[in-house]
Design a protein around this motif. Structure first.
Motif, PDB file in Angstrom:
ATOM      1  N   CYS A  10       0.801  -1.234   0.000  1.00 37.63           N
ATOM      2  CA  CYS A  10       0.000   0.000   0.000  1.00 37.63           C
ATOM      3  C   CYS A  10       0.831   1.280   0.000  1.00 37.63           C
ATOM      4  N   TYR A  11       2.015   1.219   0.656  1.00 36.79           N
ATOM      5  CA  TYR A  11       2.712   2.476   0.954  1.00 36.79           C
ATOM      6  C   TYR A  11       3.279   3.213  -0.257  1.00 36.79           C
ATOM      7  N   ASP A  12       3.516   2.496  -1.364  1.00 34.78           N
ATOM      8  CA  ASP A  12       4.073   3.208  -2.523  1.00 34.78           C
ATOM      9  C   ASP A  12       3.151   4.324  -3.009  1.00 34.78           C
ATOM     10  N   CYS A  13       1.846   4.083  -2.937  1.00 31.34           N
ATOM     11  CA  CYS A  13       0.898   5.095  -3.433  1.00 31.34           C
ATOM     12  C   CYS A  13       0.066   5.743  -2.333  1.00 31.34           C
ATOM     13  N   HIS A  14       0.096   5.176  -1.128  1.00 32.76           N
ATOM     14  CA  HIS A  14      -0.768   5.715  -0.072  1.00 32.76           C
ATOM     15  C   HIS A  14       0.030   6.174   1.142  1.00 32.76           C
ATOM     16  N   SER A  15       1.198   6.723   0.920  1.00 32.34           N
ATOM     17  CA  SER A  15       1.958   7.279   2.041  1.00 32.34           C
ATOM     18  C   SER A  15       2.892   8.345   1.495  1.00 32.34           C
ATOM     19  N   ASN A  16       3.650   8.975   2.384  1.00 28.09           N
ATOM     20  CA  ASN A  16       4.642   9.956   1.931  1.00 28.09           C
ATOM     21  C   ASN A  16       5.982   9.292   1.639  1.00 28.09           C
ATOM     22  N   GLN A  17       5.988   7.940   1.637  1.00 30.33           N
ATOM     23  CA  GLN A  17       7.249   7.222   1.414  1.00 30.33           C
ATOM     24  C   GLN A  17       7.152   6.222   0.266  1.00 30.33           C
ATOM     25  N   THR A  18       7.301   6.707  -0.939  1.00 26.87           N
ATOM     26  CA  THR A  18       7.282   5.822  -2.099  1.00 26.87           C
ATOM     27  C   THR A  18       8.661   5.212  -2.302  1.00 26.87           C
ATOM     28  N   LYS A  19       8.689   3.893  -2.562  1.00 25.91           N
ATOM     29  CA  LYS A  19       9.943   3.272  -2.998  1.00 25.91           C
ATOM     30  C   LYS A  19       9.897   3.237  -4.518  1.00 25.91           C
ATOM     31  N   TYR A  20      10.654   4.128  -5.141  1.00 24.64           N
ATOM     32  CA  TYR A  20      10.554   4.275  -6.590  1.00 24.64           C
ATOM     33  C   TYR A  20      11.286   3.170  -7.332  1.00 24.64           C
ATOM     34  N   PRO A  21      10.673   2.627  -8.378  1.00 19.51           N
ATOM     35  CA  PRO A  21      11.386   1.686  -9.239  1.00 19.51           C
ATOM     36  C   PRO A  21      12.306   2.473 -10.194  1.00 19.51           C
ATOM     37  N   TRP A  22      13.288   1.800 -10.788  1.00 22.65           N
ATOM     38  CA  TRP A  22      14.264   2.506 -11.630  1.00 22.65           C
ATOM     39  C   TRP A  22      13.599   3.267 -12.771  1.00 22.65           C
ATOM     40  N   TYR A  23      12.496   2.671 -13.334  1.00 26.14           N
ATOM     41  CA  TYR A  23      11.897   3.304 -14.522  1.00 26.14           C
ATOM     42  C   TYR A  23      11.118   4.575 -14.184  1.00 26.14           C
ATOM     43  N   GLU A  51      -6.860  10.037  -1.822  1.00 29.00           N
ATOM     44  CA  GLU A  51      -7.893   9.158  -1.265  1.00 29.00           C
ATOM     45  C   GLU A  51      -7.522   8.677   0.126  1.00 29.00           C
ATOM     46  N   LEU A  52      -6.274   8.335   0.294  1.00 30.81           N
ATOM     47  CA  LEU A  52      -5.825   7.738   1.553  1.00 30.81           C
ATOM     48  C   LEU A  52      -4.332   7.946   1.702  1.00 30.81           C
ATOM     49  N   ASN A  53      -3.947   8.665   2.760  1.00 29.74           N
ATOM     50  CA  ASN A  53      -2.531   8.838   3.037  1.00 29.74           C
ATOM     51  C   ASN A  53      -2.229   8.208   4.395  1.00 29.74           C
ATOM     52  N   LYS A  60     -12.713   5.418   6.261  1.00 30.59           N
ATOM     53  CA  LYS A  60     -11.563   5.011   5.438  1.00 30.59           C
ATOM     54  C   LYS A  60     -11.292   3.516   5.613  1.00 30.59           C
ATOM     55  N   ILE A  61     -11.340   3.035   6.852  1.00 26.16           N
ATOM     56  CA  ILE A  61     -11.049   1.618   7.072  1.00 26.16           C
ATOM     57  C   ILE A  61     -12.117   0.751   6.398  1.00 26.16           C
ATOM     58  N   ASN A  62     -13.365   1.192   6.455  1.00 25.72           N
ATOM     59  CA  ASN A  62     -14.420   0.481   5.716  1.00 25.72           C
ATOM     60  C   ASN A  62     -14.086   0.382   4.237  1.00 25.72           C
ATOM     61  N   SER A  63     -13.645   1.491   3.671  1.00 25.09           N
ATOM     62  CA  SER A  63     -13.306   1.497   2.248  1.00 25.09           C
ATOM     63  C   SER A  63     -12.107   0.600   1.962  1.00 25.09           C
TER      64      SER A  63
END
Lengths: 199, 152
Positions: free
Chosen positions: B55-68, B88-90, B105-108
Protein backbone atom coordinates in the motif's frame (compact mmCIF):
# COMPACT_ATOMS: atom_id res chain seq x y z
CA UNK A 1 16.83 3.48 -33.57
CA UNK A 2 14.25 3.08 -30.83
CA UNK A 3 16.71 1.22 -28.66
CA UNK A 4 19.14 4.06 -29.11
CA UNK A 5 16.55 6.65 -28.13
CA UNK A 6 15.55 4.74 -25.03
CA UNK A 7 19.05 4.05 -23.84
CA UNK A 8 20.14 7.64 -24.36
CA UNK A 9 17.08 9.02 -22.65
CA UNK A 10 17.47 6.59 -19.78
CA UNK A 11 21.05 7.49 -19.09
CA UNK A 12 20.28 11.17 -19.28
CA UNK A 13 17.33 10.85 -16.97
CA UNK A 14 19.39 9.20 -14.28
CA UNK A 15 21.58 12.27 -14.25
CA UNK A 16 18.63 14.59 -14.37
CA UNK A 17 16.44 13.20 -11.65
CA UNK A 18 15.51 15.79 -9.08
CA UNK A 19 14.85 15.16 -5.46
CA UNK A 20 12.51 17.03 -3.22
CA UNK A 21 10.26 16.21 -0.36
CA UNK A 22 6.58 16.59 -0.23
CA UNK A 23 4.52 16.50 2.84
CA UNK A 24 0.87 17.37 2.93
CA UNK A 25 -0.64 18.60 6.10
CA UNK A 26 -4.15 17.58 6.71
CA UNK A 27 -6.36 19.30 9.13
CA UNK A 28 -6.65 17.58 12.44
CA UNK A 29 -9.92 17.68 14.22
CA UNK A 30 -11.04 16.87 17.70
CA UNK A 31 -13.50 14.28 18.73
CA UNK A 32 -16.59 15.12 20.74
CA UNK A 33 -19.17 13.06 22.43
CA UNK A 34 -22.80 13.76 21.93
CA UNK A 35 -25.81 12.80 23.95
CA UNK A 36 -28.54 15.12 22.86
CA UNK A 37 -30.85 12.45 21.44
CA UNK A 38 -33.89 11.70 23.44
CA UNK A 39 -35.25 8.23 23.06
CA UNK A 40 -38.75 7.23 23.97
CA UNK A 41 -39.82 3.64 24.02
CA UNK A 42 -42.76 2.89 21.78
CA UNK A 43 -44.15 -0.58 21.52
CA UNK A 44 -46.67 0.02 18.76
CA UNK A 45 -45.46 -1.47 15.48
CA UNK A 46 -44.43 -0.78 12.80
CA UNK A 47 -42.82 2.56 13.56
CA UNK A 48 -40.19 1.18 15.94
CA UNK A 49 -38.79 3.35 18.71
CA UNK A 50 -39.28 7.08 18.59
CA UNK A 51 -36.71 9.80 18.62
CA UNK A 52 -37.84 13.41 18.65
CA UNK A 53 -35.62 16.32 17.74
CA UNK A 54 -35.51 20.06 17.44
CA UNK A 55 -37.03 21.32 14.24
CA UNK A 56 -34.38 22.68 11.96
CA UNK A 57 -34.97 24.13 8.51
CA UNK A 58 -31.33 24.64 7.51
CA UNK A 59 -30.95 20.91 7.10
CA UNK A 60 -33.67 20.71 4.43
CA UNK A 61 -31.31 20.59 1.44
CA UNK A 62 -29.18 17.88 3.00
CA UNK A 63 -32.19 15.68 3.77
CA UNK A 64 -33.56 16.30 0.26
CA UNK A 65 -30.18 15.28 -1.13
CA UNK A 66 -30.00 12.13 0.97
CA UNK A 67 -33.53 11.10 -0.04
CA UNK A 68 -32.85 11.78 -3.74
CA UNK A 69 -29.90 9.44 -3.47
CA UNK A 70 -32.04 6.86 -1.74
CA UNK A 71 -34.69 6.98 -4.49
CA UNK A 72 -32.06 6.60 -7.21
CA UNK A 73 -30.70 3.48 -5.51
CA UNK A 74 -34.21 2.07 -5.03
CA UNK A 75 -34.59 2.36 -8.80
CA UNK A 76 -31.17 0.77 -9.49
CA UNK A 77 -30.27 4.00 -11.28
CA UNK A 78 -26.53 4.33 -10.86
CA UNK A 79 -26.28 7.50 -12.95
CA UNK A 80 -28.97 9.33 -10.98
CA UNK A 81 -27.30 8.13 -7.78
CA UNK A 82 -23.97 9.54 -8.97
CA UNK A 83 -25.59 12.92 -9.62
CA UNK A 84 -27.35 12.84 -6.27
CA UNK A 85 -24.07 11.93 -4.54
CA UNK A 86 -22.28 14.82 -6.21
CA UNK A 87 -25.07 17.18 -5.22
CA UNK A 88 -25.10 15.94 -1.65
CA UNK A 89 -21.32 16.47 -1.43
CA UNK A 90 -21.79 20.05 -2.62
CA UNK A 91 -24.68 20.64 -0.24
CA UNK A 92 -22.55 19.79 2.81
CA UNK A 93 -20.86 23.18 2.56
CA UNK A 94 -24.24 24.93 2.61
CA UNK A 95 -24.88 24.22 6.27
CA UNK A 96 -23.71 27.14 8.39
CA UNK A 97 -21.93 25.50 11.31
CA UNK A 98 -21.61 28.74 13.27
CA UNK A 99 -25.36 28.80 13.91
CA UNK A 100 -25.05 25.80 16.21
CA UNK A 101 -23.93 25.67 19.84
CA UNK A 102 -20.17 25.83 20.14
CA UNK A 103 -19.73 22.37 21.73
CA UNK A 104 -21.60 20.75 18.83
CA UNK A 105 -19.68 22.48 16.09
CA UNK A 106 -16.63 20.23 15.96
CA UNK A 107 -18.68 17.08 15.60
CA UNK A 108 -21.03 18.62 13.02
CA UNK A 109 -17.99 19.66 11.01
CA UNK A 110 -16.54 16.13 11.15
CA UNK A 111 -19.83 14.59 10.10
CA UNK A 112 -20.14 16.97 7.15
CA UNK A 113 -16.59 16.13 6.05
CA UNK A 114 -17.42 12.44 6.07
CA UNK A 115 -20.73 12.96 4.25
CA UNK A 116 -18.94 15.02 1.63
CA UNK A 117 -16.44 12.26 1.04
CA UNK A 118 -19.16 9.61 0.82
CA UNK A 119 -21.00 11.79 -1.71
CA UNK A 120 -17.88 12.26 -3.82
CA UNK A 121 -17.24 8.52 -3.93
CA UNK A 122 -20.85 7.82 -4.85
CA UNK A 123 -20.43 10.29 -7.72
CA UNK A 124 -17.72 8.15 -9.30
CA UNK A 125 -18.55 4.55 -8.39
CA UNK A 126 -20.57 1.68 -9.77
CA UNK A 127 -23.79 0.78 -8.01
CA UNK A 128 -22.59 -1.86 -5.51
CA UNK A 129 -19.99 0.57 -4.26
CA UNK A 130 -22.51 3.41 -4.24
CA UNK A 131 -24.72 1.30 -2.00
CA UNK A 132 -21.83 0.56 0.37
CA UNK A 133 -21.19 4.26 0.75
CA UNK A 134 -24.87 5.05 1.11
CA UNK A 135 -25.22 2.47 3.86
CA UNK A 136 -22.03 3.74 5.49
CA UNK A 137 -23.21 7.34 5.49
CA UNK A 138 -26.61 6.56 7.00
CA UNK A 139 -25.18 6.23 10.51
CA UNK A 140 -23.33 9.53 10.13
CA UNK A 141 -26.45 11.14 8.72
CA UNK A 142 -28.53 10.04 11.71
CA UNK A 143 -25.89 11.40 14.04
CA UNK A 144 -26.04 14.68 12.17
CA UNK A 145 -29.81 14.82 12.65
CA UNK A 146 -29.30 14.10 16.35
CA UNK A 147 -27.06 17.18 16.49
CA UNK A 148 -28.90 19.64 14.29
CA UNK A 149 -32.48 18.34 14.28
CA UNK A 150 -34.76 17.54 11.37
CA UNK A 151 -37.40 19.31 9.28
CA UNK A 152 -39.65 16.27 8.73
CA UNK A 153 -40.45 12.87 10.10
CA UNK A 154 -38.03 10.19 8.92
CA UNK A 155 -38.03 6.44 9.39
CA UNK A 156 -34.90 4.41 9.97
CA UNK A 157 -35.41 1.14 8.14
CA UNK A 158 -33.33 -2.00 8.34
CA UNK A 159 -32.82 -5.02 6.13
CA UNK A 160 -31.01 -7.91 7.88
CA UNK A 161 -29.90 -9.50 4.60
CA UNK A 162 -27.60 -6.76 3.37
CA UNK A 163 -23.81 -7.20 3.47
CA UNK A 164 -23.84 -11.01 3.68
CA UNK A 165 -26.31 -11.07 6.54
CA UNK A 166 -24.67 -8.31 8.60
CA UNK A 167 -27.62 -6.06 7.85
CA UNK A 168 -27.90 -2.50 6.66
CA UNK A 169 -29.91 0.62 7.48
CA UNK A 170 -31.24 3.64 5.61
CA UNK A 171 -33.60 6.53 6.18
CA UNK A 172 -36.90 7.03 4.40
CA UNK A 173 -39.55 9.74 4.39
CA UNK A 174 -42.34 7.18 4.32
CA UNK A 175 -43.04 4.10 6.39
CA UNK A 176 -43.40 1.96 3.30
CA UNK A 177 -40.33 -0.21 2.63
CA UNK A 178 -38.51 0.44 -0.63
CA UNK A 179 -35.08 -1.03 -0.20
CA UNK A 180 -32.23 1.09 -1.64
CA UNK A 181 -29.55 -1.46 -0.69
CA UNK A 182 -30.96 -4.17 -2.94
CA UNK A 183 -33.23 -2.21 -5.28
CA UNK A 184 -35.37 -4.38 -7.54
CA UNK A 185 -33.58 -7.56 -6.37
CA UNK A 186 -35.26 -7.38 -2.98
CA UNK A 187 -37.36 -4.25 -2.96
CA UNK A 188 -39.42 -4.96 0.12
CA UNK A 189 -36.80 -6.44 2.44
CA UNK A 190 -36.80 -4.45 5.65
CA UNK A 191 -38.74 -3.02 8.54
CA UNK A 192 -38.98 0.28 10.39
CA UNK A 193 -36.60 0.39 13.35
CA UNK A 194 -36.98 3.93 14.52
CA UNK A 195 -39.09 6.99 13.85
CA UNK A 196 -37.25 10.29 13.90
CA UNK A 197 -39.66 13.16 14.36
CA UNK A 198 -39.70 16.82 15.27
CA UNK A 199 -40.41 17.83 18.83
CA UNK B 1 13.90 7.39 -45.83
CA UNK B 2 12.21 10.58 -46.86
CA UNK B 3 13.42 13.90 -45.64
CA UNK B 4 10.39 14.67 -43.45
CA UNK B 5 10.62 11.28 -41.77
CA UNK B 6 14.09 12.12 -40.63
CA UNK B 7 12.98 15.48 -39.34
CA UNK B 8 10.06 13.94 -37.45
CA UNK B 9 12.21 11.27 -35.80
CA UNK B 10 14.82 13.87 -34.98
CA UNK B 11 12.27 16.12 -33.30
CA UNK B 12 10.79 13.23 -31.36
CA UNK B 13 14.24 12.28 -30.19
CA UNK B 14 14.99 15.80 -29.04
CA UNK B 15 11.64 15.97 -27.23
CA UNK B 16 12.23 12.62 -25.49
CA UNK B 17 15.67 13.66 -24.36
CA UNK B 18 14.43 17.11 -23.38
CA UNK B 19 11.68 15.92 -21.07
CA UNK B 20 14.20 13.92 -19.05
CA UNK B 21 15.57 17.18 -17.72
CA UNK B 22 12.31 18.50 -16.30
CA UNK B 23 12.67 18.13 -12.54
CA UNK B 24 10.07 16.03 -10.78
CA UNK B 25 8.86 16.17 -7.22
CA UNK B 26 9.61 12.93 -5.39
CA UNK B 27 7.28 11.57 -2.74
CA UNK B 28 9.97 10.62 -0.24
CA UNK B 29 9.65 12.04 3.26
CA UNK B 30 12.30 10.54 5.50
CA UNK B 31 10.74 11.12 8.90
CA UNK B 32 7.93 8.76 9.84
CA UNK B 33 5.34 10.83 11.67
CA UNK B 34 3.41 9.76 14.78
CA UNK B 35 0.27 9.88 12.66
CA UNK B 36 1.62 7.06 10.47
CA UNK B 37 -0.75 4.08 10.32
CA UNK B 38 1.81 1.38 11.15
CA UNK B 39 3.50 3.59 13.72
CA UNK B 40 0.27 4.34 15.58
CA UNK B 41 -1.54 0.99 15.31
CA UNK B 42 1.57 -1.19 15.74
CA UNK B 43 0.15 -4.18 13.84
CA UNK B 44 1.84 -7.61 14.06
CA UNK B 45 5.04 -7.52 12.05
CA UNK B 46 3.85 -9.60 9.09
CA UNK B 47 0.67 -7.51 8.77
CA UNK B 48 2.74 -4.34 8.95
CA UNK B 49 5.05 -5.65 6.24
CA UNK B 50 2.12 -6.52 4.01
CA UNK B 51 0.63 -3.05 4.36
CA UNK B 52 4.03 -1.47 3.82
CA UNK B 53 4.89 -3.36 0.66
CA UNK B 54 1.41 -3.42 -0.90
CA UNK B 55 0.00 0.00 0.00
CA UNK B 56 2.71 2.48 0.95
CA UNK B 57 4.07 3.21 -2.52
CA UNK B 58 0.90 5.10 -3.43
CA UNK B 59 -0.77 5.71 -0.07
CA UNK B 60 1.96 7.28 2.04
CA UNK B 61 4.64 9.96 1.93
CA UNK B 62 7.25 7.22 1.41
CA UNK B 63 7.28 5.82 -2.10
CA UNK B 64 9.94 3.27 -3.00
CA UNK B 65 10.55 4.27 -6.59
CA UNK B 66 11.39 1.69 -9.24
CA UNK B 67 14.26 2.51 -11.63
CA UNK B 68 11.90 3.30 -14.52
CA UNK B 69 10.39 6.16 -12.55
CA UNK B 70 13.43 8.07 -13.77
CA UNK B 71 12.34 7.65 -17.37
CA UNK B 72 9.84 10.22 -18.58
CA UNK B 73 7.00 10.18 -19.33
CA UNK B 74 6.66 6.96 -17.25
CA UNK B 75 7.70 8.78 -14.08
CA UNK B 76 4.97 11.35 -14.63
CA UNK B 77 2.33 8.64 -14.90
CA UNK B 78 3.55 7.13 -11.63
CA UNK B 79 3.47 10.55 -10.00
CA UNK B 80 -0.16 10.93 -11.06
CA UNK B 81 -1.05 7.57 -9.55
CA UNK B 82 0.70 8.49 -6.34
CA UNK B 83 -0.97 11.86 -5.88
CA UNK B 84 -4.35 10.34 -6.71
CA UNK B 85 -3.72 7.51 -4.24
CA UNK B 86 -2.64 9.90 -1.52
CA UNK B 87 -5.64 12.14 -1.97
CA UNK B 88 -7.89 9.16 -1.26
CA UNK B 89 -5.82 7.74 1.55
CA UNK B 90 -2.53 8.84 3.04
CA UNK B 91 -1.39 6.27 5.60
CA UNK B 92 1.47 8.53 6.71
CA UNK B 93 -1.11 10.96 8.07
CA UNK B 94 -3.87 8.57 9.02
CA UNK B 95 -3.70 9.48 12.71
CA UNK B 96 -4.68 13.07 11.95
CA UNK B 97 -8.14 12.06 10.74
CA UNK B 98 -11.20 12.24 12.95
CA UNK B 99 -12.40 8.98 14.46
CA UNK B 100 -15.41 9.16 12.18
CA UNK B 101 -13.28 9.63 9.08
CA UNK B 102 -10.99 6.77 10.13
CA UNK B 103 -14.01 4.51 10.40
CA UNK B 104 -15.06 5.43 6.89
CA UNK B 105 -11.56 5.01 5.44
CA UNK B 106 -11.05 1.62 7.07
CA UNK B 107 -14.42 0.48 5.72
CA UNK B 108 -13.31 1.50 2.25
CA UNK B 109 -9.93 -0.21 2.66
CA UNK B 110 -11.63 -3.44 3.70
CA UNK B 111 -14.07 -3.32 0.81
CA UNK B 112 -11.38 -2.50 -1.79
CA UNK B 113 -9.14 -5.35 -0.64
CA UNK B 114 -12.01 -7.83 -0.28
CA UNK B 115 -13.14 -7.07 -3.84
CA UNK B 116 -9.56 -7.36 -5.19
CA UNK B 117 -9.70 -3.77 -6.40
CA UNK B 118 -6.59 -2.99 -4.40
CA UNK B 119 -3.68 -3.26 -4.92
CA UNK B 120 -4.29 -2.01 -8.47
CA UNK B 121 -3.74 -4.53 -11.26
CA UNK B 122 -1.39 -2.16 -13.09
CA UNK B 123 0.69 -1.93 -9.93
CA UNK B 124 0.90 -5.70 -9.60
CA UNK B 125 2.29 -6.07 -13.15
CA UNK B 126 5.56 -4.62 -11.91
CA UNK B 127 5.24 -5.48 -8.19
CA UNK B 128 4.25 -9.13 -8.03
CA UNK B 129 5.46 -9.25 -4.40
CA UNK B 130 2.64 -6.83 -3.48
CA UNK B 131 -0.10 -9.28 -4.38
CA UNK B 132 -1.85 -10.89 -1.41
CA UNK B 133 -2.21 -14.65 -1.24
CA UNK B 134 -5.60 -15.92 -0.11
CA UNK B 135 -4.25 -16.47 3.43
CA UNK B 136 -2.59 -13.08 3.57
CA UNK B 137 -5.74 -11.39 2.38
CA UNK B 138 -7.82 -13.12 5.06
CA UNK B 139 -5.28 -12.22 7.75
CA UNK B 140 -5.22 -8.60 6.70
CA UNK B 141 -9.01 -8.30 6.49
CA UNK B 142 -9.35 -9.91 9.89
CA UNK B 143 -6.88 -7.44 11.33
CA UNK B 144 -8.59 -4.43 9.75
CA UNK B 145 -12.01 -5.60 10.94
CA UNK B 146 -10.57 -5.90 14.44
CA UNK B 147 -9.23 -2.35 14.57
CA UNK B 148 -12.54 -1.19 13.13
CA UNK B 149 -14.39 -2.84 16.00
CA UNK B 150 -11.94 -1.43 18.56
CA UNK B 151 -12.35 2.00 17.01
CA UNK B 152 -16.09 2.04 17.74
Amino acid sequence: MLVLILSVSLSLSVIACGNSNQNNQEESAKQHDHSSMSYEADHSMPTGSEMSMEENKSITHLIDGYLALKSALVQDDSKAAANAGQKLAETTSGLDISTFDAPKQAEIKEILEVLKEHGEHIAKSEIAHQREHFEGMTKDFMELLAQVGTDRTLYQQYCPMYNKGNGGSWLSASQEIKNPLFGSKMLTCGSVKETISMK
Amino acid sequence: MRQWHRVAIGLLFIALVGIQFIPIQRNETEIVSNADFIESYQPPIDIGNMIQSSCYDCHSNQTKYPWYSNVQPIGWLLQNHISEGKSELNLSEFGKLSKRMKRMKINSIISQIADDKMPLKQYLWMHSEAEFSKTEKDQLLKYLTKIQTDNK
